[in-house]
Design an enzyme around this catalytic site. Sequence first.
Site, PDB file in Angstrom:
ATOM      1  N   TRP A 157      -3.397   3.660   2.620  1.00 48.49           N
ATOM      2  CA  TRP A 157      -2.323   2.667   2.732  1.00 48.49           C
ATOM      3  C   TRP A 157      -1.615   2.745   4.072  1.00 48.49           C
ATOM      4  O   TRP A 157      -1.245   1.711   4.640  1.00 48.49           O
ATOM      5  CB  TRP A 157      -1.362   2.801   1.550  1.00 48.49           C
ATOM      6  CG  TRP A 157      -2.069   2.513   0.256  1.00 48.49           C
ATOM      7  CD1 TRP A 157      -2.414   3.408  -0.718  1.00 48.49           C
ATOM      8  CD2 TRP A 157      -2.592   1.238  -0.169  1.00 48.49           C
ATOM      9  NE1 TRP A 157      -3.105   2.768  -1.717  1.00 48.49           N
ATOM     10  CE2 TRP A 157      -3.233   1.446  -1.412  1.00 48.49           C
ATOM     11  CE3 TRP A 157      -2.582  -0.044   0.381  1.00 48.49           C
ATOM     12  CZ2 TRP A 157      -3.859   0.409  -2.115  1.00 48.49           C
ATOM     13  CZ3 TRP A 157      -3.192  -1.072  -0.325  1.00 48.49           C
ATOM     14  CH2 TRP A 157      -3.814  -0.852  -1.549  1.00 48.49           C
TER      15      TRP A 157
ATOM     16  N   ASP B 141       7.028   3.581   3.508  1.00 49.68           N
ATOM     17  CA  ASP B 141       6.519   3.034   2.242  1.00 49.68           C
ATOM     18  C   ASP B 141       6.781   4.095   1.178  1.00 49.68           C
ATOM     19  O   ASP B 141       6.198   5.174   1.203  1.00 49.68           O
ATOM     20  CB  ASP B 141       5.018   2.767   2.403  1.00 49.68           C
ATOM     21  CG  ASP B 141       4.348   2.317   1.105  1.00 49.68           C
ATOM     22  OD1 ASP B 141       5.008   2.277   0.053  1.00 49.68           O
ATOM     23  OD2 ASP B 141       3.138   2.012   1.164  1.00 49.68           O
TER      24      ASP B 141
ATOM     25  N   LYS C 128       5.097   1.024  -9.866  1.00 48.57           N
ATOM     26  CA  LYS C 128       4.809   2.419 -10.182  1.00 48.57           C
ATOM     27  C   LYS C 128       6.010   3.074 -10.874  1.00 48.57           C
ATOM     28  O   LYS C 128       5.889   3.589 -11.981  1.00 48.57           O
ATOM     29  CB  LYS C 128       4.398   3.161  -8.916  1.00 48.57           C
ATOM     30  CG  LYS C 128       3.103   2.581  -8.342  1.00 48.57           C
ATOM     31  CD  LYS C 128       2.783   3.058  -6.959  1.00 48.57           C
ATOM     32  CE  LYS C 128       1.696   2.234  -6.302  1.00 48.57           C
ATOM     33  NZ  LYS C 128       0.373   2.401  -6.882  1.00 48.57           N
TER      34      LYS C 128
END
Lengths: 374, 374
Positions: free
Chosen positions: A102, A171, A195
Amino acid sequence: MSRVYNFSAGPSCLPEEVLKECAAEMLDYNGTGQSVMEMSHRSKAYEPIIQDAEAMVRKLMKVPENYKILFVQGGGSTQFAMVAENLGIHTGKAAYIETGVWAKKAAQEAAKLGIEVTTIASSKDKNYSYIPKVEKIEGDYDYAYICFNNTIMGTHYEYIPETGNIPLVADISSCVLSEELDVSKFGLLFAGAQKNLAPAGVTLVIIREDLITETPRAGTPTMLTYKTHADNGSMYNTPPCYTIYVLDKVLHWIEKNGGAAGINKLNVEKADYLYNFLDNSDFYHATAEKGSRSLMNVPFLTKYSDHAADDEAAAAKEKEINDKFVKEATAAGLVNLKGHRLVGGMRASIYNAMTLDGVKALVEFMKKFAAENK
Amino acid sequence: MSRVYNFSAGPSCLPEEVLKECAAEMLDYNGTGQSVMEMSHRSKAYEPIIQDAEAMVRKLMKVPENYKILFVQGGGSTQFAMVAENLGIHTGKAAYIETGVWAKKAAQEAAKLGIEVTTIASSKDKNYSYIPKVEKIEGDYDYAYICFNNTIMGTHYEYIPETGNIPLVADISSCVLSEELDVSKFGLLFAGAQKNLAPAGVTLVIIREDLITETPRAGTPTMLTYKTHADNGSMYNTPPCYTIYVLDKVLHWIEKNGGAAGINKLNVEKADYLYNFLDNSDFYHATAEKGSRSLMNVPFLTKYSDHAADDEAAAAKEKEINDKFVKEATAAGLVNLKGHRLVGGMRASIYNAMTLDGVKALVEFMKKFAAENK
């Protein structure tokens, strides 16, 4: 009905009491005679919900007054672009630390949009199994970017890089509100909600006000301009109202569980329980290095992985054992334990809503499976 | 618990049986022991849901094989940018018909992104109360753009402009699946789901395959490139899973009610009932011109609006009456009837999920209110 223990990396398990409230209020929220799904976002019934969600984020994360809290759509992948387009406007240069898929995708998106990207550190040499130590970041960068918790690799920063005047962007999709975090160390934080916060479909952005520009890079769409959302209380157009409603409920559940500090204590207990078992097992081992381990995502391999890289028969045996593990775990009500293909083996995501009982049930299963498959 | 009749312009009422199913399945979908909110989008439990939603759109809208069906985030406002960035790539020119706020915003966004926009027709002269007649569109445009149903103004196209080889793009957010539509006449259709399809948070895009380019305009983010979503079955990143699940349920509800044709018959009946009442009233009148009227959004004024534009006392009286109408309607369980400020008065949005009983209840209330306030 029998609920399972859901170790999915995202979307992920939600607190059962939140789901029960959602079910109970589905046809009539708070005496309005409407579902929250049916409410105009500009109605007196709905506005307090999004406002409360914002206030709860500010409270639980101790967000300083000079930061805006936004709810936007498009997930982390859209943030990869928005960060570049809105922050990369002075020198057009940015520093990225590469700690997995990511972080790399974020850097690639910035480069695609014309940012001069410097990868100042990487843990690619060991399949991203650790977080590089980059205590200080210097240079004429418009921003520095990190992925604070790496869902796939199961790694997490145990420090916050010092960046001086360079805005630090992180992030925090897979660790948001799993721990206390000093927001003032960051210029921008974002988290896909699916999440630790809510169902998929909303992204939380926390941005320091001086980084909200009226003049992002040329060709930036209105919807990808932070100012659009900041100026309109996240209601420039229709927000994902129902998802924000569930998020608000999860935030209240976190508060009831002691806020970020209280939840963190539970998370440490859960993760310690699992890592201790792994570290003392002669059948399993964790893949993330000590000192870089995530509290949220715990990838692990069995001893059958030892020679799988260079031996076809061993690789076949490893696959057989992994498949068997996942199949038998599923039958035992422990679901979504298949590892990501980039790490292999298994992965237990043990987000805020996963209980200690769930982790204990997993460890019990792992013991039994190890005994049966030595 | 007493459900209200909800005339919100969006998000809007949903079929009660859909909500009941959502509530019943909240803690355990189909024996999985999970809520759909908690499911990994790549799980065997979830994938059939998004695939069914896509198949149901194809079936109900008779979408030809050479079109892709996408579920994306960001609402219509994001589509304004995506259309320009992905379709405006040959001549960089586009034709827009201006029929209200949303059509204008779409044109403005395209211009902002560097498209040479020509407004080929407008109904601004009469506060967008009609649809201009533009039977044929010619020129070297990359695309022609229309807003097929105008939520604020309550207007709707009763024809589809001929555009020859120019791809026709239509925003069908507020009329999607309220009627039969020949998809093959369009290059691209999009609809924010929060009016006729689902809660807010997902946008349906139907795009002809030859318009899915690998080379959108320079600086287009990955997430704003249709090809990203088309190549990945709308799962390039985590989609708004739960919203798509509700959408799928609504599609099945539409099918049970006769599909697009059956729903349209009901919609015509509802709209006729309301417009007939308005056209025969000496107290109320519809604002949209005959021949351009929406089946979905019905703005109307009272006779107190007659001199409100040029008389301060009359304007105050009109406001008083409108406020009284909305307040008393709300007390009677008829909610969200306040008109948009650009039209004034009241607006009844009577989407697919609004029942004929709801429209009849509204008309009964309107009669009573008129008698009491002559």
